[in-house]
Motif scaffolding. Structure first.
Motif, PDB file in Angstrom:
ATOM      1  N   VAL A  22       0.930  -1.202  -0.011  1.00 37.79           N
ATOM      2  CA  VAL A  22      -0.005   0.120  -0.092  1.00 37.79           C
ATOM      3  C   VAL A  22       0.845   1.167   0.251  1.00 37.79           C
ATOM      4  N   ARG A  23       2.122   1.072   0.351  1.00 36.57           N
ATOM      5  CA  ARG A  23       3.093   2.217   0.165  1.00 36.57           C
ATOM      6  C   ARG A  23       3.200   2.611  -1.268  1.00 36.57           C
ATOM      7  N   GLY A  24       2.778   3.738  -1.718  1.00 37.85           N
ATOM      8  CA  GLY A  24       2.999   4.091  -3.200  1.00 37.85           C
ATOM      9  C   GLY A  24       1.843   4.323  -3.844  1.00 37.85           C
ATOM     10  N   THR A  25       0.623   3.788  -3.015  1.00 37.92           N
ATOM     11  CA  THR A  25      -0.501   3.898  -3.971  1.00 37.92           C
ATOM     12  C   THR A  25      -1.884   4.463  -2.856  1.00 37.92           C
ATOM     13  N   HIS A  26      -2.660   5.007  -3.476  1.00 35.98           N
ATOM     14  CA  HIS A  26      -3.689   5.597  -2.353  1.00 35.98           C
ATOM     15  C   HIS A  26      -5.123   4.680  -2.200  1.00 35.98           C
ATOM     16  N   ALA A  27      -4.776   3.439  -2.862  1.00 35.32           N
ATOM     17  CA  ALA A  27      -5.685   2.368  -2.927  1.00 35.32           C
ATOM     18  C   ALA A  27      -5.520   1.686  -1.635  1.00 35.32           C
ATOM     19  N   ASN A  28      -6.453   0.886  -1.380  1.00 33.65           N
ATOM     20  CA  ASN A  28      -6.574   0.139   0.074  1.00 33.65           C
ATOM     21  C   ASN A  28      -6.413  -1.475  -0.263  1.00 33.65           C
ATOM     22  N   GLU A  58     -14.240   3.366  -1.266  1.00 38.18           N
ATOM     23  CA  GLU A  58     -12.889   3.700  -1.256  1.00 38.18           C
ATOM     24  C   GLU A  58     -12.275   2.588  -2.658  1.00 38.18           C
ATOM     25  N   LYS A  59     -11.093   2.955  -2.894  1.00 39.63           N
ATOM     26  CA  LYS A  59     -10.688   2.355  -3.908  1.00 39.63           C
ATOM     27  C   LYS A  59      -9.813   0.990  -3.212  1.00 39.63           C
ATOM     28  N   SER A  76     -13.744  -6.186  -4.968  1.00 37.56           N
ATOM     29  CA  SER A  76     -12.998  -4.844  -5.133  1.00 37.56           C
ATOM     30  C   SER A  76     -14.173  -4.059  -5.522  1.00 37.56           C
ATOM     31  N   THR A  77     -13.880  -2.682  -5.254  1.00 40.07           N
ATOM     32  CA  THR A  77     -14.535  -1.618  -5.700  1.00 40.07           C
ATOM     33  C   THR A  77     -14.845  -1.429  -7.050  1.00 40.07           C
ATOM     34  N   LEU A 120      -1.991  -1.824  -8.207  1.00 41.56           N
ATOM     35  CA  LEU A 120      -2.605  -0.967  -7.967  1.00 41.56           C
ATOM     36  C   LEU A 120      -1.668   0.597  -7.734  1.00 41.56           C
ATOM     37  N   LYS A 121      -0.439   0.532  -7.805  1.00 42.79           N
ATOM     38  CA  LYS A 121       0.509   1.634  -7.710  1.00 42.79           C
ATOM     39  C   LYS A 121       0.550   2.022  -9.362  1.00 42.79           C
ATOM     40  N   LYS A 122       0.252   1.289 -10.097  1.00 45.37           N
ATOM     41  CA  LYS A 122       0.249   1.740 -11.636  1.00 45.37           C
ATOM     42  C   LYS A 122      -1.114   2.424 -11.741  1.00 45.37           C
ATOM     43  N   HIS A 123      -2.281   2.091 -11.311  1.00 42.67           N
ATOM     44  CA  HIS A 123      -3.554   2.661 -11.650  1.00 42.67           C
ATOM     45  C   HIS A 123      -3.878   3.728 -10.757  1.00 42.67           C
ATOM     46  N   PHE A 124      -3.422   3.532  -9.296  1.00 45.31           N
ATOM     47  CA  PHE A 124      -3.599   4.472  -8.135  1.00 45.31           C
ATOM     48  C   PHE A 124      -2.445   5.088  -7.532  1.00 45.31           C
TER      49      PHE A 124
END
Length: 127
Positions: A22-28, A58-59, A76-77, A120-124
């Motif tokens: 989760v470090r580097g993304t704003h998704a959970n 949330e994402k 997933s959302t 998730l880091k790529k998309h968010f």
């Protein structure tokens, strides 16, 4: 990460994978591990956990796994599915199923979480 029996200290590999992912993304990413011996419908149980954590807005992605039966559900959302694609989650589930039978439980879950985190880091990306 949520565990029914409070076993977080016993699964440091999974905890570390979540923290790194989760470090580097704003998704959970939420991992819920159940040990219920007679759990017949993991999808229903996963939906209840998804709502309990209020992840709908949330994402977010929930990986729900019954440790005893090795059955799981990945929820997933809508926004997460829209950006990553349904096929991505099908592949992720396929890899998790293979890994749960081929390697240690902790390793299978942590590999899935790390793969999910990279996507998730790529998309968010974190802002």
């Amino acid at each position: 990460m949520s565990l029914e029996n409070g076993e977080v200290k016993k699964l440091p590999v999974i905890v570390q994978a979540i923290q790194d992912s989760v470090r580097g993304t704003h998704a959970n990413i939420v991992v819920h591990i159940s040990r219920r011996p007679l759990e017949k419908n993991v999808l229903r149980a996963a939906r209840a956990v998804f709502r309990m954590h209020k992840l709908d807005s949330e994402k977010a992605v929930l990986i729900y796994i019954n440790r005893r039966t090795r059955k799981f559900a990945i929820l997933s959302t809508n926004e997460t599915v829209t950006r990553t694609g349904v096929d991505y989650f099908k592949k992720l589930a396929s890899f998790l199923e293979e890994d749960l039978h081929a390697t240690w439980f902790d390793n299978a879950v942590s590999m899935t979480v790390r793969s999910l985190g990279e996507t998730l880091k790529k998309h968010f990306p974190a802002i």
